[in-house]
Scaffold this motif. Structure first.
Motif, PDB file in Angstrom:
ATOM      1  N   GLY A  42       0.783  -1.227   0.000  1.00 36.60           N
ATOM      2  CA  GLY A  42       0.000   0.000   0.000  1.00 36.60           C
ATOM      3  C   GLY A  42       0.813   1.274   0.000  1.00 36.60           C
ATOM      4  O   GLY A  42       0.239   2.370   0.100  1.00 36.60           O
ATOM      5  N   LYS A  43       2.128   1.148  -0.121  1.00 40.71           N
ATOM      6  CA  LYS A  43       2.993   2.333  -0.104  1.00 40.71           C
ATOM      7  C   LYS A  43       3.802   2.428  -1.389  1.00 40.71           C
ATOM      8  O   LYS A  43       3.965   1.437  -2.114  1.00 40.71           O
ATOM      9  CB  LYS A  43       3.929   2.293   1.096  1.00 40.71           C
ATOM     10  CG  LYS A  43       3.225   2.390   2.434  1.00 40.71           C
ATOM     11  CD  LYS A  43       4.216   2.550   3.572  1.00 40.71           C
ATOM     12  CE  LYS A  43       3.506   2.740   4.904  1.00 40.71           C
ATOM     13  NZ  LYS A  43       4.465   2.945   6.018  1.00 40.71           N
ATOM     14  N   GLU A  44       4.334   3.608  -1.650  1.00 43.80           N
ATOM     15  CA  GLU A  44       5.176   3.799  -2.820  1.00 43.80           C
ATOM     16  C   GLU A  44       6.574   3.224  -2.569  1.00 43.80           C
ATOM     17  O   GLU A  44       7.014   3.077  -1.424  1.00 43.80           O
ATOM     18  CB  GLU A  44       5.292   5.294  -3.143  1.00 43.80           C
ATOM     19  CG  GLU A  44       3.998   5.918  -3.631  1.00 43.80           C
ATOM     20  CD  GLU A  44       4.189   7.340  -4.096  1.00 43.80           C
ATOM     21  OE1 GLU A  44       3.228   7.924  -4.628  1.00 43.80           O
ATOM     22  OE2 GLU A  44       5.299   7.885  -3.937  1.00 43.80           O
ATOM     23  N   ARG A  45       7.238   2.923  -3.667  1.00 38.12           N
ATOM     24  CA  ARG A  45       8.612   2.447  -3.553  1.00 38.12           C
ATOM     25  C   ARG A  45       9.486   3.593  -3.037  1.00 38.12           C
ATOM     26  O   ARG A  45       9.405   4.723  -3.507  1.00 38.12           O
ATOM     27  CB  ARG A  45       9.109   1.973  -4.914  1.00 38.12           C
ATOM     28  CG  ARG A  45      10.409   1.208  -4.878  1.00 38.12           C
ATOM     29  CD  ARG A  45      10.711   0.534  -6.190  1.00 38.12           C
ATOM     30  NE  ARG A  45       9.682  -0.457  -6.528  1.00 38.12           N
ATOM     31  CZ  ARG A  45       9.777  -1.308  -7.541  1.00 38.12           C
ATOM     32  NH1 ARG A  45      10.859  -1.295  -8.320  1.00 38.12           N
ATOM     33  NH2 ARG A  45       8.812  -2.169  -7.789  1.00 38.12           N
ATOM     34  N   GLU A  46      10.338   3.276  -2.052  1.00 39.37           N
ATOM     35  CA  GLU A  46      11.146   4.323  -1.453  1.00 39.37           C
ATOM     36  C   GLU A  46      12.624   3.966  -1.477  1.00 39.37           C
ATOM     37  O   GLU A  46      13.010   2.792  -1.417  1.00 39.37           O
ATOM     38  CB  GLU A  46      10.710   4.574   0.001  1.00 39.37           C
ATOM     39  CG  GLU A  46      10.930   3.439   0.953  1.00 39.37           C
ATOM     40  CD  GLU A  46      10.621   3.815   2.403  1.00 39.37           C
ATOM     41  OE1 GLU A  46      10.200   4.959   2.657  1.00 39.37           O
ATOM     42  OE2 GLU A  46      10.844   2.954   3.283  1.00 39.37           O
ATOM     43  N   PHE A  47      13.431   5.006  -1.533  1.00 37.32           N
ATOM     44  CA  PHE A  47      14.873   4.871  -1.541  1.00 37.32           C
ATOM     45  C   PHE A  47      15.365   4.346  -0.203  1.00 37.32           C
ATOM     46  O   PHE A  47      14.895   4.761   0.859  1.00 37.32           O
ATOM     47  CB  PHE A  47      15.493   6.238  -1.840  1.00 37.32           C
ATOM     48  CG  PHE A  47      16.964   6.332  -1.578  1.00 37.32           C
ATOM     49  CD1 PHE A  47      17.431   6.973  -0.444  1.00 37.32           C
ATOM     50  CD2 PHE A  47      17.875   5.787  -2.459  1.00 37.32           C
ATOM     51  CE1 PHE A  47      18.790   7.068  -0.197  1.00 37.32           C
ATOM     52  CE2 PHE A  47      19.228   5.868  -2.220  1.00 37.32           C
ATOM     53  CZ  PHE A  47      19.683   6.520  -1.083  1.00 37.32           C
ATOM     54  N   VAL A  48      16.364   3.458  -0.268  1.00 35.07           N
ATOM     55  CA  VAL A  48      17.013   2.948   0.938  1.00 35.07           C
ATOM     56  C   VAL A  48      18.479   3.376   0.981  1.00 35.07           C
ATOM     57  O   VAL A  48      18.928   3.967   1.953  1.00 35.07           O
ATOM     58  CB  VAL A  48      16.913   1.414   1.012  1.00 35.07           C
ATOM     59  CG1 VAL A  48      17.705   0.876   2.196  1.00 35.07           C
ATOM     60  CG2 VAL A  48      15.450   0.969   1.098  1.00 35.07           C
ATOM     61  N   ALA A  49      19.214   3.068  -0.102  1.00 34.44           N
ATOM     62  CA  ALA A  49      20.651   3.380  -0.126  1.00 34.44           C
ATOM     63  C   ALA A  49      21.171   3.281  -1.543  1.00 34.44           C
ATOM     64  O   ALA A  49      20.576   2.598  -2.381  1.00 34.44           O
ATOM     65  CB  ALA A  49      21.425   2.423   0.775  1.00 34.44           C
ATOM     66  N   PHE A  50      22.293   3.972  -1.800  1.00 33.18           N
ATOM     67  CA  PHE A  50      22.979   3.756  -3.058  1.00 33.18           C
ATOM     68  C   PHE A  50      24.488   3.791  -2.831  1.00 33.18           C
ATOM     69  O   PHE A  50      24.973   4.338  -1.834  1.00 33.18           O
ATOM     70  CB  PHE A  50      22.560   4.749  -4.148  1.00 33.18           C
ATOM     71  CG  PHE A  50      23.185   6.122  -4.052  1.00 33.18           C
ATOM     72  CD1 PHE A  50      22.505   7.179  -3.477  1.00 33.18           C
ATOM     73  CD2 PHE A  50      24.458   6.363  -4.563  1.00 33.18           C
ATOM     74  CE1 PHE A  50      23.061   8.438  -3.392  1.00 33.18           C
ATOM     75  CE2 PHE A  50      25.029   7.625  -4.496  1.00 33.18           C
ATOM     76  CZ  PHE A  50      24.328   8.664  -3.905  1.00 33.18           C
ATOM     77  N   VAL A  51      25.193   3.191  -3.782  1.00 35.99           N
ATOM     78  CA  VAL A  51      26.662   3.182  -3.756  1.00 35.99           C
ATOM     79  C   VAL A  51      27.155   3.590  -5.139  1.00 35.99           C
ATOM     80  O   VAL A  51      26.598   3.185  -6.157  1.00 35.99           O
ATOM     81  CB  VAL A  51      27.199   1.799  -3.330  1.00 35.99           C
ATOM     82  CG1 VAL A  51      26.728   0.683  -4.249  1.00 35.99           C
ATOM     83  CG2 VAL A  51      28.723   1.803  -3.227  1.00 35.99           C
TER      84      VAL A  51
END
Length: 124
Positions: A42-51
């Protein structure tokens, strides 16, 4: 073209740890910025981390900073997400993504290739 396959998800108790892996096909892995995103029901895709491409720089969402660590091994064409001190609110499908350098690597628009996702469930 890059194909991404995530693994390492599962069920864990709050406070526990998991290590996600994302294996990439192709010979150009090191030319891509690699990111992890998550999507709860029920939620939008969200950023967690990047390298970054070299692995020399990382960035995290405030919600996971200090608990999650992203890393990559360009020799193995693999990116990792070490998750510690997990909370029930971390429950989601986690996706890895490969993309180009973009004004903001936190945006899904920066990423051209996505894995199929791996489920992480944290019980209280």
């Amino acid at each position: 073209q890059v194909q991404l396959v995530e693994s390492g998800g599962g069920l864990v108790q709050a406070g526990g740890s998991l290590r996600l892996s994302c294996a990439a096909s192709g010979r150009t892995f090191s030319s891509y910025v690699m990111g992890w995103f998550r999507q709860a029901p029920g939620k939008e895709r969200e950023f967690v981390a990047f390298v970054t491409r070299s692995g020399g720089s990382t960035e995290y969402a405030d919600s996971v900073k200090g608990r999650f660590t992203i890393s990559r091994d360009n020799a193995k064409n693999t990116v990792y997400l070490q998750m510690s001190s997990l909370k029930p609110e971390d429950t989601a499908v986690y996706y890895c993504a490969a993309g180009r350098v973009w004004p903001t690597q936190r945006s899904t628009y920066a990423y051209d290739y996505w894995g199929q996702g791996t489920q992480v469930t944290v019980s209280s």
